[in-house]
Scaffold this motif. Sequence first.
Motif, PDB file in Angstrom:
ATOM      1  N   LYS A  91       8.949  -9.483  23.995  1.00 53.05           N
ATOM      2  CA  LYS A  91       9.474  -9.858  22.673  1.00 53.05           C
ATOM      3  C   LYS A  91       9.455  -8.671  21.718  1.00 53.05           C
ATOM      4  CE  LYS A  91       7.613 -14.468  23.471  1.00 53.05           C
ATOM      5  NZ  LYS A  91       6.662 -15.516  23.010  1.00 53.05           N
ATOM      6  N   ARG A  92      10.199  -7.655  22.078  1.00 47.42           N
ATOM      7  CA  ARG A  92      10.315  -6.481  21.206  1.00 47.42           C
ATOM      8  C   ARG A  92      11.534  -6.641  20.306  1.00 47.42           C
ATOM      9  NH1 ARG A  92       9.440  -4.628  26.339  1.00 47.42           N
ATOM     10  NH2 ARG A  92      11.646  -4.031  26.534  1.00 47.42           N
ATOM     11  N   CYS A  93      11.444  -6.095  19.102  1.00 45.11           N
ATOM     12  CA  CYS A  93      12.528  -6.240  18.129  1.00 45.11           C
ATOM     13  C   CYS A  93      12.566  -5.029  17.216  1.00 45.11           C
ATOM     14  CB  CYS A  93      12.356  -7.524  17.315  1.00 45.11           C
ATOM     15  SG  CYS A  93      10.906  -7.509  16.218  1.00 45.11           S
ATOM     16  N   VAL A  94      13.521  -5.047  16.298  1.00 47.13           N
ATOM     17  CA  VAL A  94      13.651  -4.043  15.246  1.00 47.13           C
ATOM     18  C   VAL A  94      13.664  -4.781  13.912  1.00 47.13           C
ATOM     19  CG1 VAL A  94      15.320  -2.506  14.120  1.00 47.13           C
ATOM     20  CG2 VAL A  94      14.769  -2.194  16.535  1.00 47.13           C
ATOM     21  N   VAL A  95      12.820  -4.338  12.994  1.00 49.42           N
ATOM     22  CA  VAL A  95      12.767  -4.920  11.644  1.00 49.42           C
ATOM     23  C   VAL A  95      13.622  -4.052  10.728  1.00 49.42           C
ATOM     24  CG1 VAL A  95      11.289  -5.598   9.735  1.00 49.42           C
ATOM     25  CG2 VAL A  95      10.452  -5.804  12.089  1.00 49.42           C
ATOM     26  N   VAL A  96      14.586  -4.669  10.064  1.00 43.23           N
ATOM     27  CA  VAL A  96      15.543  -3.938   9.231  1.00 43.23           C
ATOM     28  C   VAL A  96      15.008  -3.805   7.812  1.00 43.23           C
ATOM     29  CG1 VAL A  96      17.911  -3.872   8.370  1.00 43.23           C
ATOM     30  CG2 VAL A  96      17.437  -4.821  10.642  1.00 43.23           C
ATOM     31  N   ALA A  97      15.099  -2.586   7.261  1.00 43.88           N
ATOM     32  CA  ALA A  97      14.654  -2.328   5.883  1.00 43.88           C
ATOM     33  C   ALA A  97      15.495  -1.203   5.299  1.00 43.88           C
ATOM     34  CB  ALA A  97      13.173  -1.959   5.846  1.00 43.88           C
ATOM     35  N   GLN A  98      15.480  -1.110   3.975  1.00 45.10           N
ATOM     36  CA  GLN A  98      16.122   0.012   3.288  1.00 45.10           C
ATOM     37  C   GLN A  98      15.138   1.149   3.017  1.00 45.10           C
ATOM     38  OE1 GLN A  98      17.910  -2.922   0.287  1.00 45.10           O
ATOM     39  NE2 GLN A  98      19.435  -1.294   0.258  1.00 45.10           N
ATOM     40  N   GLY A  99      13.881   0.811   2.946  1.00 49.33           N
ATOM     41  CA  GLY A  99      12.822   1.783   2.705  1.00 49.33           C
ATOM     42  C   GLY A  99      11.509   1.046   2.582  1.00 49.33           C
ATOM     43  N   PHE A 100      10.415   1.777   2.472  1.00 48.57           N
ATOM     44  CA  PHE A 100       9.108   1.121   2.339  1.00 48.57           C
ATOM     45  C   PHE A 100       8.267   1.838   1.286  1.00 48.57           C
ATOM     46  CE2 PHE A 100       8.465   4.395   5.531  1.00 48.57           C
ATOM     47  CZ  PHE A 100       7.200   4.904   5.274  1.00 48.57           C
ATOM     48  N   TYR A 101       7.214   1.139   0.830  1.00 50.58           N
ATOM     49  CA  TYR A 101       6.325   1.646  -0.214  1.00 50.58           C
ATOM     50  C   TYR A 101       4.981   2.035   0.391  1.00 50.58           C
ATOM     51  CZ  TYR A 101       9.687  -0.681  -3.327  1.00 50.58           C
ATOM     52  OH  TYR A 101      10.821  -1.081  -3.965  1.00 50.58           O
ATOM     53  N   GLU A 102       4.404   3.064  -0.196  1.00 52.08           N
ATOM     54  CA  GLU A 102       3.043   3.447   0.158  1.00 52.08           C
ATOM     55  C   GLU A 102       2.353   3.935  -1.109  1.00 52.08           C
ATOM     56  OE1 GLU A 102       0.248   2.832   1.863  1.00 52.08           O
ATOM     57  OE2 GLU A 102       1.627   3.007   3.569  1.00 52.08           O
ATOM     58  N   TRP A 103       1.042   3.714  -1.208  1.00 46.68           N
ATOM     59  CA  TRP A 103       0.297   4.025  -2.424  1.00 46.68           C
ATOM     60  C   TRP A 103      -0.573   5.264  -2.218  1.00 46.68           C
ATOM     61  CZ3 TRP A 103       2.524  -0.492  -1.712  1.00 46.68           C
ATOM     62  CH2 TRP A 103       2.964  -1.214  -2.821  1.00 46.68           C
ATOM     63  N   LEU A 104      -0.447   6.211  -3.131  1.00 44.05           N
ATOM     64  CA  LEU A 104      -1.266   7.422  -3.104  1.00 44.05           C
ATOM     65  C   LEU A 104      -2.546   7.162  -3.889  1.00 44.05           C
ATOM     66  CD1 LEU A 104      -1.598  10.452  -2.455  1.00 44.05           C
ATOM     67  CD2 LEU A 104      -0.432  10.938  -4.624  1.00 44.05           C
ATOM     68  N   LYS A 105      -3.680   7.345  -3.243  1.00 49.73           N
ATOM     69  CA  LYS A 105      -4.964   7.094  -3.887  1.00 49.73           C
ATOM     70  C   LYS A 105      -5.449   8.360  -4.591  1.00 49.73           C
ATOM     71  CE  LYS A 105      -6.364   3.550  -0.569  1.00 49.73           C
ATOM     72  NZ  LYS A 105      -7.375   3.136   0.432  1.00 49.73           N
ATOM     73  N   LYS A 106      -5.854   8.207  -5.869  1.00 54.65           N
ATOM     74  CA  LYS A 106      -6.370   9.321  -6.663  1.00 54.65           C
ATOM     75  C   LYS A 106      -7.656   8.888  -7.350  1.00 54.65           C
ATOM     76  CE  LYS A 106      -3.499  12.027  -8.746  1.00 54.65           C
ATOM     77  NZ  LYS A 106      -2.504  12.580  -9.708  1.00 54.65           N
ATOM     78  N   ASN A 107      -8.448   9.876  -7.782  1.00 54.34           N
ATOM     79  CA  ASN A 107      -9.721   9.606  -8.468  1.00 54.34           C
ATOM     80  C   ASN A 107     -10.632   8.699  -7.633  1.00 54.34           C
ATOM     81  OD1 ASN A 107      -8.754  11.110 -10.681  1.00 54.34           O
ATOM     82  ND2 ASN A 107      -7.829   9.296 -11.606  1.00 54.34           N
ATOM     83  N   ASP A 108     -10.816   9.112  -6.366  1.00 52.15           N
ATOM     84  CA  ASP A 108     -11.692   8.367  -5.445  1.00 52.15           C
ATOM     85  C   ASP A 108     -11.236   6.922  -5.253  1.00 52.15           C
ATOM     86  OD1 ASP A 108     -13.285  10.619  -5.116  1.00 52.15           O
ATOM     87  OD2 ASP A 108     -14.559  10.089  -6.840  1.00 52.15           O
ATOM     88  N   GLY A 109      -9.917   6.719  -5.267  1.00 54.07           N
ATOM     89  CA  GLY A 109      -9.371   5.394  -5.010  1.00 54.07           C
ATOM     90  C   GLY A 109      -9.278   4.496  -6.224  1.00 54.07           C
ATOM     91  N   ARG A 110      -9.743   4.983  -7.384  1.00 50.27           N
ATOM     92  CA  ARG A 110      -9.682   4.141  -8.589  1.00 50.27           C
ATOM     93  C   ARG A 110      -8.257   4.017  -9.124  1.00 50.27           C
ATOM     94  NH1 ARG A 110     -14.379   7.166  -9.648  1.00 50.27           N
ATOM     95  NH2 ARG A 110     -13.216   8.548 -11.043  1.00 50.27           N
ATOM     96  N   GLU A 111      -7.415   4.971  -8.780  1.00 50.77           N
ATOM     97  CA  GLU A 111      -6.026   4.940  -9.230  1.00 50.77           C
ATOM     98  C   GLU A 111      -5.109   4.996  -8.016  1.00 50.77           C
ATOM     99  OE1 GLU A 111      -3.068   7.282 -12.384  1.00 50.77           O
ATOM    100  OE2 GLU A 111      -4.991   8.159 -11.791  1.00 50.77           O
ATOM    101  N   ARG A 112      -4.113   4.125  -8.007  1.00 54.95           N
ATOM    102  CA  ARG A 112      -3.168   4.063  -6.894  1.00 54.95           C
ATOM    103  C   ARG A 112      -1.748   4.190  -7.436  1.00 54.95           C
ATOM    104  NH1 ARG A 112      -2.930  -0.623  -4.480  1.00 54.95           N
ATOM    105  NH2 ARG A 112      -2.708   0.062  -2.311  1.00 54.95           N
ATOM    106  N   LEU A 113      -1.029   5.210  -6.973  1.00 54.51           N
ATOM    107  CA  LEU A 113       0.321   5.494  -7.457  1.00 54.51           C
ATOM    108  C   LEU A 113       1.335   5.146  -6.365  1.00 54.51           C
ATOM    109  CD1 LEU A 113      -0.309   8.974  -9.145  1.00 54.51           C
ATOM    110  CD2 LEU A 113      -0.361   6.704 -10.195  1.00 54.51           C
TER     111      LEU A 113
END
Length: 407
Positions: free
Chosen positions: A147-169
């Motif tokens: 049961k293999r497939c492809v998930v379609v998307a336009q793009g994805f989000y990821e969060w950059l952790k700063k200040n020891d993880g207290r801030e996420r951009l």
Amino acid sequence: MCGRYSLALRPAQIRQMLQDNDMPVDDAPDDEGDDAPRQSYNFAPGYHGVVYRADVPDRGAGAGSQRQHTGASDKTATEEQQDESKARDAASELRPVSYKLQSMKWGLIPFWTKRNPDYGSVMKTINCRDDSLAQSGGMWSSMKARKRCVVVAQGFYEWLKKNDGRERLPHYVKRKDGKLMCFAGLWDMVQYENEERKHYTYTIITTDSNKQLNFLHDRMPVILDNGSEDLRTWLDPKRHEWSGELQALLKPFEGELEVYPVSKDVGKVGNNSPNFVIPIDSKENKSNIANFFAAGAAAKNAKNATKEQPRVEVKKEEGFVAEDGSADVKIESKTEAGVKREASEEPVGGEPPKKMVTTASSNTSQSPQKGKGARQKISATSNGTKSPGKTKQPGTQKITKFFANSS
């Protein structure tokens, strides 16, 4: 990992874009309706997304029995049923492979699940690590083979952790060539106890980040190139046994990606805006407060530049000469009741104009005599009466005479 992505296209649009990349689509869900997938710039787990896969039975590709799919819940399968299943599988392998788009829920629920799991349990299966598939056994064993497939998307989000993880951009990642992203994934179908409805779900496979995304996160989705041989191999239903060839496809993306920071509003599930996929410092981003004031200042400057100065019109009067030196004076000959005093020429050297002595012209008529019925002229400085004469009082004399007599 991949916990949020963007897909704000209708199935008909996705179908056309895939076909343009040599990915045939023989069936697709409707754009609208109860079974239509969700369209969102902030696609979260639990939403119904678009999955591209080979058109195989619910138990998956390859030879296998209904008992293998339903597990311990079905112990009544007979040898005859198993033989029938093998015959159907053999016949399906002889048919040309067809592919379809299907609406599925993000967060894989295995086929042996008896009751609808809670949200916390579903969150554990939104991603599948590529190294976990390299191991034999485990919950992914049947799905990775059939049961293999492809998930379609336009793009994805990821969060950059700063200040020891207290801030996420938040950052948005998309293909630089503007094509759709095809994430490698797995799917499954489950029927809960005492329910006839079928539930289709999927997971996204992740791998190590490439050089472009190392600063952002150590994991990223497996991205298969659209219409490539790798993608066709991944979806091939005739490969229903897990192999090193399939495992080798799960690697970091080698193409060019575009990554940039976006609005923090994307962090809240339920928020949805096209601004989420626009760079935060872009002039196109209307939610950026700096762009708001910059746009206001630009509009004000444009208004001042195009604002017309007030136009002063000089009314030409008798006796005045236009700038081009031509007189625009219209003289009319008519009889006037009296002599009118005219203004002198323009003063020279800044001196005030002198009064002109006017004489009655021979060709003008005399002023009419005052008589009965004639209106008396009113003066601004006199009421037309003489001051009363002073009468000398007895015993009074001039002051000068008084001093003369005393001397």
